[in-house]
Design a protein around this motif. Structure first.
Motif, PDB file in Angstrom:
ATOM      1  N   MET A 267     -18.392  23.368   8.166  1.00 32.10           N
ATOM      2  CA  MET A 267     -19.297  24.467   7.850  1.00 32.10           C
ATOM      3  C   MET A 267     -19.871  24.255   6.458  1.00 32.10           C
ATOM      4  O   MET A 267     -19.148  23.972   5.510  1.00 32.10           O
ATOM      5  CB  MET A 267     -18.542  25.790   7.899  1.00 32.10           C
ATOM      6  CG  MET A 267     -19.403  27.008   7.617  1.00 32.10           C
ATOM      7  SD  MET A 267     -18.401  28.511   7.510  1.00 32.10           S
ATOM      8  CE  MET A 267     -17.586  28.446   9.106  1.00 32.10           C
TER       9      MET A 267
ATOM     10  N   ARG B 238     -30.747  29.371   4.286  1.00 31.48           N
ATOM     11  CA  ARG B 238     -29.601  30.255   4.147  1.00 31.48           C
ATOM     12  C   ARG B 238     -29.817  31.326   3.101  1.00 31.48           C
ATOM     13  O   ARG B 238     -28.881  32.033   2.726  1.00 31.48           O
ATOM     14  CB  ARG B 238     -28.356  29.429   3.819  1.00 31.48           C
ATOM     15  CG  ARG B 238     -27.990  28.441   4.923  1.00 31.48           C
ATOM     16  CD  ARG B 238     -26.791  27.596   4.530  1.00 31.48           C
ATOM     17  NE  ARG B 238     -26.541  26.583   5.534  1.00 31.48           N
ATOM     18  CZ  ARG B 238     -27.129  25.392   5.558  1.00 31.48           C
ATOM     19  NH1 ARG B 238     -28.003  25.087   4.622  1.00 31.48           N
ATOM     20  NH2 ARG B 238     -26.866  24.526   6.505  1.00 31.48           N
TER      21      ARG B 238
ATOM     22  N   ARG C 178     -23.026  33.696   7.627  1.00 34.60           N
ATOM     23  CA  ARG C 178     -23.997  33.236   8.636  1.00 34.60           C
ATOM     24  C   ARG C 178     -24.533  34.394   9.474  1.00 34.60           C
ATOM     25  O   ARG C 178     -24.568  34.338  10.702  1.00 34.60           O
ATOM     26  CB  ARG C 178     -23.369  32.173   9.531  1.00 34.60           C
ATOM     27  CG  ARG C 178     -23.048  30.888   8.819  1.00 34.60           C
ATOM     28  CD  ARG C 178     -22.476  29.874   9.771  1.00 34.60           C
ATOM     29  NE  ARG C 178     -21.195  30.278  10.310  1.00 34.60           N
ATOM     30  CZ  ARG C 178     -20.532  29.602  11.231  1.00 34.60           C
ATOM     31  NH1 ARG C 178     -21.056  28.512  11.731  1.00 34.60           N
ATOM     32  NH2 ARG C 178     -19.376  30.021  11.657  1.00 34.60           N
TER      33      ARG C 178
ATOM     34  N   ARG D 141     -21.245  24.013  17.073  1.00 35.01           N
ATOM     35  CA  ARG D 141     -21.017  24.896  15.925  1.00 35.01           C
ATOM     36  C   ARG D 141     -21.710  24.351  14.676  1.00 35.01           C
ATOM     37  O   ARG D 141     -22.268  25.116  13.878  1.00 35.01           O
ATOM     38  CB  ARG D 141     -19.503  25.005  15.687  1.00 35.01           C
ATOM     39  CG  ARG D 141     -19.120  25.945  14.562  1.00 35.01           C
ATOM     40  CD  ARG D 141     -19.363  27.387  14.939  1.00 35.01           C
ATOM     41  NE  ARG D 141     -18.588  27.799  16.088  1.00 35.01           N
ATOM     42  CZ  ARG D 141     -17.308  28.210  16.025  1.00 35.01           C
ATOM     43  NH1 ARG D 141     -16.699  28.268  14.860  1.00 35.01           N
ATOM     44  NH2 ARG D 141     -16.685  28.584  17.122  1.00 35.01           N
TER      45      ARG D 141
ATOM     46  N   SER E 257     -24.487  26.310  12.576  1.00 33.27           N
ATOM     47  CA  SER E 257     -24.299  26.628  11.158  1.00 33.27           C
ATOM     48  C   SER E 257     -25.470  26.157  10.317  1.00 33.27           C
ATOM     49  O   SER E 257     -25.782  26.763   9.288  1.00 33.27           O
ATOM     50  CB  SER E 257     -23.002  25.983  10.642  1.00 33.27           C
ATOM     51  OG  SER E 257     -23.128  24.567  10.591  1.00 33.27           O
TER      52      SER E 257
ATOM     53  N   HIS F 287     -17.267  19.158   8.394  1.00 30.09           N
ATOM     54  CA  HIS F 287     -17.299  20.317   9.290  1.00 30.09           C
ATOM     55  C   HIS F 287     -16.167  20.243  10.311  1.00 30.09           C
ATOM     56  O   HIS F 287     -15.503  21.255  10.602  1.00 30.09           O
ATOM     57  CB  HIS F 287     -18.650  20.374  10.000  1.00 30.09           C
ATOM     58  CG  HIS F 287     -18.724  21.399  11.089  1.00 30.09           C
ATOM     59  ND1 HIS F 287     -18.997  22.721  10.853  1.00 30.09           N
ATOM     60  CD2 HIS F 287     -18.560  21.275  12.443  1.00 30.09           C
ATOM     61  CE1 HIS F 287     -18.988  23.384  11.993  1.00 30.09           C
ATOM     62  NE2 HIS F 287     -18.729  22.530  12.971  1.00 30.09           N
TER      63      HIS F 287
END
Length: 465
Positions: free
Chosen positions: A1, A138, A264, A395, A399, A460
């Motif tokens: 992540m 982000r 997130r 995933r 992310s 990750h």
């Protein structure tokens, strides 16, 4: 992540800063336009008709957002789309001038409707560009919340110090100029030039879309309950909703923007659901001058959270659909139609039933919002004990907010040492398009090379074992 703290807002590109300023200025123009139409309606039509005018204006705004998606589908050429944006801008400015100076009720109504309709069309353009410019970023929540919050502060200063009519026209013309300039630049549609649709077995986008639509509609009904009451109070001169207490709206927008970028996006639905339950008591506080300030303050804080919810989450969702120009501003359109459905009758219902009945209705709607968001909140709070390689890759892509086609290109980059030319041949697209996808992947993951990309993915995997 990849941690969000590695994506500070001061690292935005020049294009992103430009878009952030354009979005904030457009939001300012919207607020000033609504305020100017309502104030003018109170003078020409009487305070008792302001809520009806406000509702019709919201319908026009919602139709304007939808008209952008429709015209973009009908007009294929970029030059034609630029002309359409220019015409919408010219119509917006001309109708604004007319409704501010005319004393004829019919002409005022027509010009106000055209102004808000064209405002909505321009808003659809700005929301679409916002979604595409900040795709995968982000810090979308912080930039959006801070921009909107500053726009509210500027509105507060404008309506407290400077004549509204003058600054309204200045801000309107300025926002139109920026939007037209933005449309004249090279489009970012290359991201969708070769879109890969989601698998028919994957129902997440459809489920997510339904959750977003129902949640925004219910939130808007809660907002409309108190919005209709305080709009009637303001038009009658009983209370003023555009001065000191308005600053709580800016506070709510900024707080919600920061919350949107945490975990997130998982924290934003939960925070919005909690705030809406707290704000359901706002209506009960309106019966006295002392409680009015507290009630409107709570309503404004909640409004900040739900506006960020419908803005950021729809902008996140839009690039992953086949019609991003529709979905980017669809939350705003749904908000307009839902609020318009309840605003006209609220003064009468408040006089007939009092604050208690409206508080109960607000509480029931708040619980309904929580139930709609519960699957999203509970899913966001779950953490799997272990992940398969396929799940880890999915995933990782989620992310980094990769598009479906970017995810497929990433898979090729991680699983083989094939050249970009060979990857392009395997995917049936051009080498230039693969290069663009690779550039986008590097930008979203923070990697600077193919080796760095492997390192990011390995990190990750280790963090999600």
């Amino acid at each position: 992540m990849i941690q969000q703290k590695n994506d500070p807002i001061w690292n935005l590109t020049r294009e992103q800063w430009f878009q952030a300023v354009c979005f904030a200025l457009c939001f300012l123009a919207f607020m000033l336009a609504e305020a100017a139409v309502n104030a003018r309606a109170a003078v020409l039509l009487g305070p008792e008709r302001v809520n009806a005018v406000y509702a019709l204006g919201l319908v026009c705004t919602g139709l304007g957002f939808l008209s952008f998606a429709l015209l973009r589908k009908l007009i294929r050429g970029e030059q034609g789309r630029k002309y359409a944006a220019f015409l919408a801008g010219a119509l917006c400015v001309a109708s604004a001038v007319l409704f501010l100076i005319t004393n004829q009720t019919t002409l005022f109504s027509l010009c106000a409707a055209l102004c808000l309709l064209s405002c909505g069309h321009i808003g659809g353009c700005v929301y679409y560009n916002h979604a595409m410019t900040f795709q995968g970023s982000r810090c979308t929540g912080r930039i959006t919340g801070i921009g909107m919050g500053l726009a509210v502060l500027l509105q507060f200063l404008i309506q407290s110090v400077i004549p509204l009519d003058v600054i309204f026209l200045i801000s309107m013309i300025g926002s139109i100029f920026l939007v037209v300039f933005l449309m004249s630049r090279a489009p970012r549609d290359w991201v969708l030039a070769d879109p890969l649709p989601y698998s028919a077995e994957n129902e997440t986008p459809r489920r997510t879309a339904l959750i977003l639509l129902f949640a925004v509609a219910l939130m808007s009904l809660v907002s409309g309950l108190i919005d209709g009451v305080i709009t009637a109070f303001d038009s009658a001169g009983t209370y003023d909703i555009y001065h000191g207490v308005r600053l709580f709206y800016a506070l709510g927008l900024i707080l919600a923007g920061w919350a949107a970028d945490l975990r997130r996006r998982r924290l934003l639905p939960l925070a919005t659901a909690c705030v809406i339950l707290l704000s359901s008591v706002s209506t009960a506080l309106l019966s006295s001058p002392a409680g009015y300030f507290a009630g409107v303050a709570l309503m404004y804080v909640y409004s900040g959270f739900y506006v960020i919810f419908l803005t950021v989450l729809f902008c996140d969702f839009a690039p992953r659909t086949s019609r991003p120009e529709l979905w980017a501003g669809l939350g705003r359109a749904v908000r307009s139609f839902a609020v318009a459905a309840v605003v006209p009758s609220m003064p009468w219902l408040y006089d007939a039933w009092g604050s208690t009945a409206l508080t109960v209705a607000s509480c029931l709607l708040s619980v309904a919002v929580l139930l709609v968001l519960l699957p999203w909140i509970s899913r966001g709070g779950q953490r799997e004990q272990s992940l398969s390689p396929e799940q880890a890759l999915e995933r990782f892509c989620a992310s980094c907010r990769l598009t479906p086609r970017e995810s497929e290109v990433l898979c090729k980059l991680l699983e083989s040492d094939d050249s970009l030319q060979l990857i392009a041949a395997q995917l049936g697209i051009s080498v230039r398009m693969v290069q663009r996808y690779v550039t986008a992947i590097y930008e979203k993951t923070g990697a600077k090379s193919r080796t760095g990309l492997h390192q990011r993915y390995t990190q990750h995997m280790l963090e999600n074992r």
